[in-house]
Design an enzyme around this catalytic site. Structure first.
Site, short mmCIF file in Angstrom:
data_model
loop_
_atom_site.label_atom_id
_atom_site.label_comp_id
_atom_site.label_asym_id
_atom_site.label_seq_id
_atom_site.Cartn_x
_atom_site.Cartn_y
_atom_site.Cartn_z
N HIS A 216 1.01 -1.61 0.03
CA HIS A 216 0.22 -0.28 0.30
C HIS A 216 1.00 1.24 0.64
CE1 HIS A 216 -3.16 2.55 0.22
NE2 HIS A 216 -3.09 3.79 0.62
N TYR A 220 1.27 5.56 -2.52
CA TYR A 220 1.55 6.67 -1.68
C TYR A 220 3.41 6.76 -2.53
CZ TYR A 220 -2.70 6.72 -0.42
OH TYR A 220 -3.85 6.07 -0.01
N HIS A 367 -9.28 0.39 -11.41
CA HIS A 367 -8.97 1.01 -10.50
C HIS A 367 -7.45 1.43 -10.42
CE1 HIS A 367 -8.31 2.80 -6.35
NE2 HIS A 367 -7.51 1.89 -6.15
N PHE A 368 -6.54 0.22 -11.02
CA PHE A 368 -5.39 1.11 -10.73
C PHE A 368 -4.63 1.79 -12.08
CE2 PHE A 368 -4.21 -3.63 -10.68
CZ PHE A 368 -3.66 -3.37 -12.40
N HIS A 369 -5.20 1.46 -12.77
CA HIS A 369 -4.65 2.55 -13.86
C HIS A 369 -4.97 3.53 -14.14
CE1 HIS A 369 -4.23 -2.11 -15.48
NE2 HIS A 369 -3.52 -1.13 -16.43
N ARG A 430 -9.63 -10.96 -12.14
CA ARG A 430 -9.10 -10.42 -12.57
C ARG A 430 -7.27 -11.42 -13.32
NH1 ARG A 430 -5.63 -7.52 -8.05
NH2 ARG A 430 -3.92 -6.90 -9.57
N ARG A 431 -6.84 -11.23 -13.32
CA ARG A 431 -5.71 -11.89 -13.75
C ARG A 431 -5.63 -13.03 -14.76
NH1 ARG A 431 -5.28 -11.53 -8.17
NH2 ARG A 431 -3.55 -10.09 -7.30
FE1 HAS Z 1 -5.81 2.04 -4.57
C1 HAS Z 1 -6.08 -1.32 -4.92
C2 HAS Z 1 -7.95 1.78 -1.94
C3 HAS Z 1 -5.08 5.44 -3.91
C4 HAS Z 1 -3.09 2.15 -6.66
N1 HAS Z 1 -4.76 0.42 -5.83
C5 HAS Z 1 -4.82 -0.73 -5.82
C6 HAS Z 1 -3.83 -1.42 -6.65
C7 HAS Z 1 -3.34 -0.39 -6.33
C8 HAS Z 1 -3.54 0.44 -5.91
C9 HAS Z 1 -2.31 -0.96 -7.92
O1 HAS Z 1 -8.93 -0.54 -0.24
C10 HAS Z 1 -4.54 -2.96 -6.90
C11 HAS Z 1 -3.01 -3.81 -5.63
C12 HAS Z 1 -2.90 -5.41 -6.44
O2 HAS Z 1 -2.81 -5.55 -7.72
O3 HAS Z 1 -3.71 -6.22 -6.28
N2 HAS Z 1 -6.74 3.23 -2.67
C13 HAS Z 1 -7.60 3.37 -1.82
C14 HAS Z 1 -7.84 4.19 -1.17
C15 HAS Z 1 -6.82 4.94 -1.89
C16 HAS Z 1 -6.59 4.68 -3.09
C17 HAS Z 1 -8.35 3.98 -0.12
N3 HAS Z 1 -4.12 3.27 -5.07
C18 HAS Z 1 -4.42 4.34 -4.41
C19 HAS Z 1 -3.35 5.05 -5.57
C20 HAS Z 1 -2.76 4.07 -6.44
C21 HAS Z 1 -3.03 3.31 -6.22
C22 HAS Z 1 -3.58 6.53 -5.86
C23 HAS Z 1 -1.52 4.53 -6.84
C24 HAS Z 1 -1.01 5.46 -7.50
N4 HAS Z 1 -6.73 0.52 -3.20
C25 HAS Z 1 -7.91 0.68 -2.63
C26 HAS Z 1 -7.90 -0.11 -1.85
C27 HAS Z 1 -7.77 -1.76 -3.04
C28 HAS Z 1 -7.11 -0.82 -3.63
C29 HAS Z 1 -8.42 -1.06 -0.69
C30 HAS Z 1 -7.28 -3.18 -2.71
C31 HAS Z 1 -8.61 -3.40 -3.50
C32 HAS Z 1 -8.66 -5.40 -3.82
O4 HAS Z 1 -9.27 -5.69 -2.77
O5 HAS Z 1 -7.96 -5.48 -4.51
C33 HAS Z 1 -7.07 7.23 -2.30
O6 HAS Z 1 -5.69 7.40 -1.56
C34 HAS Z 1 -7.49 8.03 -2.46
C35 HAS Z 1 -7.25 9.12 -2.84
C36 HAS Z 1 -8.15 9.76 -3.40
C37 HAS Z 1 -9.38 11.10 -3.68
C38 HAS Z 1 -8.77 12.42 -4.90
C39 HAS Z 1 -8.83 13.01 -4.84
C40 HAS Z 1 -9.15 14.16 -5.72
C41 HAS Z 1 -7.91 14.50 -6.74
C42 HAS Z 1 -8.34 15.25 -7.62
C43 HAS Z 1 -8.92 16.28 -7.83
C44 HAS Z 1 -9.52 17.18 -9.31
C45 HAS Z 1 -11.01 17.89 -9.08
C46 HAS Z 1 -11.11 18.46 -10.60
C47 HAS Z 1 -11.80 17.88 -8.05
C48 HAS Z 1 -9.73 11.16 -2.45
C49 HAS Z 1 -6.87 15.02 -5.11
C50 HAS Z 1 -9.78 19.25 -11.14
C51 HAS Z 1 -10.34 19.96 -12.28
C52 HAS Z 1 -9.28 20.45 -13.57
C53 HAS Z 1 -9.48 21.50 -14.64
C54 HAS Z 1 -7.61 19.82 -13.58
CU CU Z 2 -4.20 0.55 -0.54
#
Ligand code: HAS
Ligand code: CU
Length: 540
Positions: A216, A220, A367-369, A430-431
């Protein structure tokens, strides 16, 4: 930056881009394979081999080398003093390269088809594990260079807060050190002795726990350098100012504290871990949404400032005034936009009940893409467009291609990822190589969609090749007098003195305690249960 220092950064960045190009070619094949396209060379063996290569090269090699290269650029140009410990930097580079070559060779020879999570009891050749460990050791050396330079700068500027970019990079290094402690333990105590035949069996559940201690915060490690670009570079390039420097500092500290004690959200469905600990990690996961939500606020506010400084008016008029034809800006802005969806998906994954629905389905790759594959990777592509002319002294070539490339990525990824989210909800695993399970009727519900995700994959491939082409064309072009230099965002209010949020050593100490709390106990509990080992298995 001296020519030698630029060479150091470029060596890392080119290696990253090479890995990216190679992995992109495999990605396009996998998209086709999942859609059951009758490729002449399609076979389960090749599929799993290539998924492993794609995952390792993209998620572990491209990211790590790119982040190291970016780190050198940020460190050298924000501190504005000669780089300390360049020899350590080069040695670390070659250690990481040697490790990567060894691991990649094992994968390509078909001796390490274990996917990028290398879960036992799938077993790889020892050189795969040793190579991956060397990649990590090389990155530790990079981290040490970052810290040594920070110390040197601090001595020369007592009492001054670090430039925000380096505040973020030091946080990245801390997160990385805390994270890799887990995978180092997994490699040294479990996987390497087992693959060498010194031990007959391995404990898969313990290995998964150690892996996700690392896995995890690894996400980050990919995200924080992107955030550094969003905070420290984007507002400037968009023609505006950073809304708040201090919020940025708080955000990076929160990541130091909370990146690691959340790994069990990848193991909700694993046995041997008590529900209480899963709940504790769930709370921490929801806490770590906060710094990203703050980032959403701060970055959008900064973009609004930029849009208004460029003459935009009205509630949304400022959005149109942003430089949507500038490769750096478009890449980064589209990466941010994509993260709205990717981050929202993360919140869904982290909820126990909903996780049971999506775990191990195509949803997760969707999700991760969006997250690592776009929020991080597309930001890095933008950062490459920003760095290349400044490092090489050559203006970007194939500018028209560079302008459309981020849009192609954005569109390709939206198609690819949306489809994966949908087919995941329909139950597509997946996979697996053959998601049609030999024509089982239930699989028709998702199989009809997979052609569309393959189309998304093909658009991504075109985008990836365009990116590589622009960088290569730029590098072989002629140097020209440019007035480009590395410039960073100014905040509306400049910080003048260090505050509690600048005490990174203190926060690191707190983080160590949190990691121990979150892992020592559940690991101890696990070891109290009767343990069963497994012998190794390999894809035939
Ligand atoms: Fe995730 C699985 C939960 C963020 C990557 N995640 C994965 C896997 C990867 C990955 C690679 O709770 C698969 C792993 C595997 O192979 O098994 N993830 C989260 C949560 C967040 C999160 C709570 N993940 C990421 C980030 C990654 C990433 C960042 C890579 C860089 N993830 C999970 C969970 C799994 C998971 C479970 C397990 C699933 C399973 O069962 O296998 C949080 O950090 C997300 C917080 C982000 C936000 C969004 C903020 C928005 C922003 C943009 C604002 C822009 C606006 C508009 C409003 C709350 C900052 C802009 C306007 C313009 C004009 C430009
Ligand atoms: Cu995670």
């Amino acid at each position: 930056m001296t020519a030698r220092e630029a060479r150091l950064a470029l060596a890392h960045l080119w290696f990253a881009v090479g890995a990216f190009g190679l992995a992109a070619m495999m990605g396009v094949m996998q998209g086709q394979s999942r859609a059951n396209t009758a490729l002449p060379f399609r076979s389960p063996k090749l599929f799993y081999l290539s998924v492993t290569a794609h995952g390792v090269l993209m998620a572990l090699v491209f990211t790590t080398f790119f982040i190291m290269g970016l780190g050198y650029v940020l460190c050298r140009t924000t501190f504005d003093r000669p780089l300390v410990a360049p020899r350590l930097a080069w040695v670390s580079f070659w250690v990481a390269v040697a490790g990567t070559v060894a691991a990649a060779a094992m994968i390509l020879l078909g001796k390490a088809t274990v996917l990028y999570t290398f879960y036992p009891p799938l077993q790889a050749h020892p050189l795969f594990y040793i190579g991956a460990t060397l990649l990590v050791v090389g990155s530790w050396g990079w981290g040490a260079v970052m810290l040594l330079n920070t110390r040197a700068w601090r001595r020369e500027h007592p009492g001054a807060p670090l430039p925000l970019a380096m505040h973020g990079i030091v946080a990245t290094v801390v997160v990385w050190y805390l994270a890799t402690a887990g995978v180092a333990a997994e490699m040294l105590f479990l996987l390497i002795p087992w693959s060498l035949g010194l031990r007959e069996t391995v404990d898969p559940v313990l290995a998964r726990m150690l892996f996700w201690w690392f896995g995890h915060p690894l996400v980050y490690f990919w995200l924080l350098p992107a955030y550094v670009v969003w905070y420290a570079v984007l507002p400037r390039q968009a023609g505006g100012k950073l809304f708040s420097d201090s919020l940025g500092r708080v955000v990076f500290v929160l990541f130091i504290l909370l990146s690691t004690p959340v790994g069990l959200h990848h193991q909700f469905l694993d046995p041997g871990i008590s529900g209480d600990w899963k709940l504790a990690h769930t709370f921490a996961t929801y806490a770590i949404l906060f710094p990203s939500l703050v980032t959403a606020f701060t970055i959008v506010a900064s973009l609004e400032i930029a849009g208004r400084m460029r003459g935009g008016t009205g509630l949304f008029g400022w959005i149109r005034r942003l430089p949507w034809d500038q490769p750096f800006f478009t890449a980064v802005a589209l990466a941010i936009l994509t993260f709205v969806v990717g981050g929202f998906g993360g919140m869904i994954n982290a909820a126990y009940g909903m996780n049971a629905m999506i775990h191990n389905t195509a949803w997760v790759q969707g999700h991760f893409h969006l997250t690592v594959g776009t929020a991080s990777a597309l930001t890095f592509m933008g950062a490459a467009y920003w760095m290349w002319p400044r490092l090489t002294g050559k203006p970007l070539r194939l500018l028209a291609l560079a302008k459309v490339q981020p849009y192609l990525w954005f569109v390709g990824m939206l198609i690819f990822s949306t489809v994966n989210h949908i087919t995941g909800l329909l139950g597509m695993p997946r996979r697996v190589y053959d998601a049609s399970y030999g024509g089982e009727p239930i699989t028709h519900t998702w199989q009809d969609w997979t052609g569309l995700s393959a189309l998304g994959g093909s658009i991504l491939f075109v985008s990836a090749m365009s990116f590589v082409l622009v960088l290569v064309a730029t590098a072989v072009g002629n140097a020209r007098e440019t007035d480009l230099s590395f410039e960073y965002s100014e905040a509306l209010e400049r910080p003048t003195a260090r505050t509690t949020w600048d005490r990174l050593g203190l926060w690191t100490a707190v983080a160590v305690v949190l990691v121990l709390l979150a892992y020592a106990w559940p690991i101890w509990d696990l070891l109290q249960l009767e343990r069963f080992g497994s012998r190794g298995f390999a894809v035939p």
